[in-house]
Design a protein around this motif. Structure first.
Motif, PDB file in Angstrom:
ATOM      1  N   ASN A 124       0.817  -1.214   0.000  1.00 41.73           N
ATOM      2  CA  ASN A 124       0.000   0.000   0.000  1.00 41.73           C
ATOM      3  C   ASN A 124       0.856   1.270   0.000  1.00 41.73           C
ATOM      4  OD1 ASN A 124      -2.964  -0.739   0.037  1.00 41.73           O
ATOM      5  ND2 ASN A 124      -2.193  -2.068   1.653  1.00 41.73           N
ATOM      6  N   PHE A 135       1.574   1.654  -3.544  1.00 44.60           N
ATOM      7  CA  PHE A 135       0.361   2.236  -4.123  1.00 44.60           C
ATOM      8  C   PHE A 135       0.406   3.766  -4.000  1.00 44.60           C
ATOM      9  CE2 PHE A 135      -3.921   3.789  -4.098  1.00 44.60           C
ATOM     10  CZ  PHE A 135      -4.738   2.883  -4.740  1.00 44.60           C
ATOM     11  N   SER A 151       3.185   5.391  -6.126  1.00 47.96           N
ATOM     12  CA  SER A 151       2.834   5.362  -7.548  1.00 47.96           C
ATOM     13  C   SER A 151       1.874   6.488  -7.904  1.00 47.96           C
ATOM     14  CB  SER A 151       2.210   4.002  -7.891  1.00 47.96           C
ATOM     15  OG  SER A 151       1.829   3.959  -9.242  1.00 47.96           O
ATOM     16  N   LEU A 152       0.977   6.819  -6.993  1.00 47.28           N
ATOM     17  CA  LEU A 152       0.030   7.910  -7.240  1.00 47.28           C
ATOM     18  C   LEU A 152       0.736   9.230  -7.539  1.00 47.28           C
ATOM     19  CD1 LEU A 152      -2.650   7.356  -4.437  1.00 47.28           C
ATOM     20  CD2 LEU A 152      -3.104   7.366  -6.885  1.00 47.28           C
ATOM     21  N   LYS A 168       0.215  -9.561  -0.225  1.00 43.52           N
ATOM     22  CA  LYS A 168       0.167  -8.334  -1.034  1.00 43.52           C
ATOM     23  C   LYS A 168      -0.933  -8.354  -2.082  1.00 43.52           C
ATOM     24  CE  LYS A 168       5.202  -7.666  -0.753  1.00 43.52           C
ATOM     25  NZ  LYS A 168       5.376  -6.418  -0.024  1.00 43.52           N
ATOM     26  N   GLY A 215      -3.533  -5.506  -2.314  1.00 36.39           N
ATOM     27  CA  GLY A 215      -2.974  -4.253  -2.809  1.00 36.39           C
ATOM     28  C   GLY A 215      -2.697  -4.296  -4.305  1.00 36.39           C
ATOM     29  N   TYR A 269      -5.900  -3.781  -6.054  1.00 35.92           N
ATOM     30  CA  TYR A 269      -6.291  -2.365  -6.005  1.00 35.92           C
ATOM     31  C   TYR A 269      -5.490  -1.543  -7.013  1.00 35.92           C
ATOM     32  CZ  TYR A 269      -9.622  -2.172  -2.146  1.00 35.92           C
ATOM     33  OH  TYR A 269     -10.743  -2.293  -1.387  1.00 35.92           O
ATOM     34  N   MET A 270      -4.200  -1.848  -7.134  1.00 38.25           N
ATOM     35  CA  MET A 270      -3.374  -1.111  -8.106  1.00 38.25           C
ATOM     36  C   MET A 270      -3.866  -1.370  -9.526  1.00 38.25           C
ATOM     37  SD  MET A 270       0.501  -1.488  -6.563  1.00 38.25           S
ATOM     38  CE  MET A 270       1.230  -0.472  -7.857  1.00 38.25           C
ATOM     39  N   CYS A 302      -7.058   0.593  -9.989  1.00 35.91           N
ATOM     40  CA  CYS A 302      -6.811   2.041 -10.077  1.00 35.91           C
ATOM     41  C   CYS A 302      -5.892   2.396 -11.232  1.00 35.91           C
ATOM     42  CB  CYS A 302      -6.181   2.544  -8.783  1.00 35.91           C
ATOM     43  SG  CYS A 302      -7.302   2.560  -7.394  1.00 35.91           S
ATOM     44  N   LEU A 333      -2.568   1.752 -11.613  1.00 41.50           N
ATOM     45  CA  LEU A 333      -1.341   2.347 -11.086  1.00 41.50           C
ATOM     46  C   LEU A 333      -0.142   1.462 -11.414  1.00 41.50           C
ATOM     47  CD1 LEU A 333      -2.559   3.567  -7.595  1.00 41.50           C
ATOM     48  CD2 LEU A 333      -2.026   4.958  -9.606  1.00 41.50           C
ATOM     49  N   GLY A 360       3.623  -0.162 -11.051  1.00 41.63           N
ATOM     50  CA  GLY A 360       4.502  -0.553  -9.952  1.00 41.63           C
ATOM     51  C   GLY A 360       5.098  -1.912 -10.275  1.00 41.63           C
ATOM     52  N   PRO A 371       0.385  -2.784 -12.503  1.00 43.43           N
ATOM     53  CA  PRO A 371       1.443  -3.517 -11.795  1.00 43.43           C
ATOM     54  C   PRO A 371       2.050  -4.570 -12.704  1.00 43.43           C
ATOM     55  CG  PRO A 371      -0.742  -4.169 -10.989  1.00 43.43           C
ATOM     56  CD  PRO A 371      -0.949  -3.020 -11.933  1.00 43.43           C
TER      57      PRO A 371
END
Length: 351
Positions: free
Chosen positions: A62, A65, A68-69, A86, A89, A92-93, A96, A98, A100, A164
């Motif tokens: 997180n 996360f 990365s934002l 993990k 998370g 979620y990435m 969203c 994101l 990573g 990711p």
């Protein structure tokens, strides 16, 4: 760093990340990947980045996360049980969108298992270990120089697709040492501007990044269709290696460290006048199904070798039309199959 040095896989991955512009790392100790956070703890401040030993694996992903934002290239690493933690998370990435990089130095399982090298996380990595419909590129190196290349590639893929990306490595690769020369990092693809990051809204409309879509279900459905289109675009990033497959009657399929070992078994088979060849997926997702399909049509027998009970073999079965051709050899306890062991299996198939 332009001279050849002797380095272990974990440290090489950490240095490659820094060279690729990673400036945020958060992780939590677990063998056999502990050299990555240890290396990052002193190298990241030198490079002007941030190292955090998080209080848990959940916290670490997180933190990635959050970094990365801001548009920062961010990475975390762990080993199998830690990667399991993990997964929320990572999901979620993906939701969203994101970027990573997540490094998984696989160890034996299930549960606590052992700290020996393993390939038992293939399903988790390639079929979406977390909840929801998502995919992410997964690269499986077979050598330390390749691991360096993959890490740099992973950061580019992550930024290109806002996703990711996982490095699915074997614990043995993290512990072994090889002489390597670190390349100068240059993006191998055109990368988009990060015009989506949350870096303040002075003079422009605020940006929103969210995956919490509890409103009208059509909103989530629309979002998932959008993600689906992106996953299809990612499929062009498939990478693979073939070795002596031109006339191969026995096709060996293996990835990661077993791909490297099986190359030696193919050499032994060729010396014994057995026409064996190797298919090694470099990206285990996206998977080179079309290549396997063509090679499978030409081969009389297909042998899949993995350090697990049989996971990639299911992707091979989907690609090869005649499943009767397919045999499997696995070592699920943390032991590594030798090239001599694989050669014996090849000889049995050649009879």
């Amino acid at each position: 760093m332009n001279k050849k040095i002797l380095i272990n896989g974990n440290e090489a991955i950490a240095e490659a990340a820094i060279l690729a512009g990673c400036r945020f790392y958060a992780g939590y100790p677990i063998t056999p990947q502990n050299q990555i956070p240890e290396y990052m703890s002193w190298r990241m401040p030198e490079a002007g980045g941030v190292f955090i030993q998080a209080e848990s694996e959940l916290a670490a992903i997180n933190m990635v996360f959050g970094a990365s934002l801001t548009g920062t290239r961010a990475m975390t690493s762990s080993s199998s049980p830690g990667i399991s933690l993990k997964q929320e998370g990572i999901s979620y990435m993906a939701g969203c969108e994101l970027p990573g990089v997540i490094v998984n130095m696989q160890r034996g399982g299930p549960g606590l298992g052992n700290i020996q090298g393993s390939q038992a996380d293939y399903f988790q990595a390639t079929k979406g270990g977390g909840h929801g419909d998502y995919k992410m590129p997964v690269l499986a190196p077979s050598t330390i120089p390749e691991a360096i290349e993959h890490v740099m590639d992973a950061f580019d893929l992550a930024d290109k697709y806002r996703t990711p990306v996982m490095i699915l490595s074997d614990g043995i690769l993290g512990q072994m040492m090889e002489a390597v020369e670190f390349p100068e990092y240059r993006p191998k693809m055109k990368l988009p501007k990060k015009d989506w990051i949350l870096d303040g809204a002075k003079g422009r409309a605020p940006r929103s990044i969210f995956s919490l879509m509890m409103q009208n279900p059509t909103i989530l459905e629309k979002h998932n269709w959008k993600l689906s289109e992106k996953f299809k675009k990612m499929e062009v990033e498939v990478r693979h290696e073939t070795y002596h497959t031109e006339d191969a009657e026995i096709l060996i399929c293996a990835y990661g460290i077993m791909g490297r070992i099986c190359k030696g078994a193919v050499d032994m088979a060729r010396k014994a006048d057995i026409k064996a060849g190797l298919f090694r997926p470099v990206t285990v997702w996206p998977f080179a199904s079309d290549i396997v399909s063509e090679l499978g049509k030409k081969a009389k027998k297909v042998l899949v070798v993995e350090l697990n009970l049989g996971q990639m073999v299911e992707d091979i079965r989907l690609a090869v039309e005649d499943n009767k051709k397919i045999s499997f050899h696995g070592r699920p306890g943390g032991a590594v199959a030798t090239k001599e062991e694989v050669f014996e299996k090849i000889k049995e198939l050649a009879k």
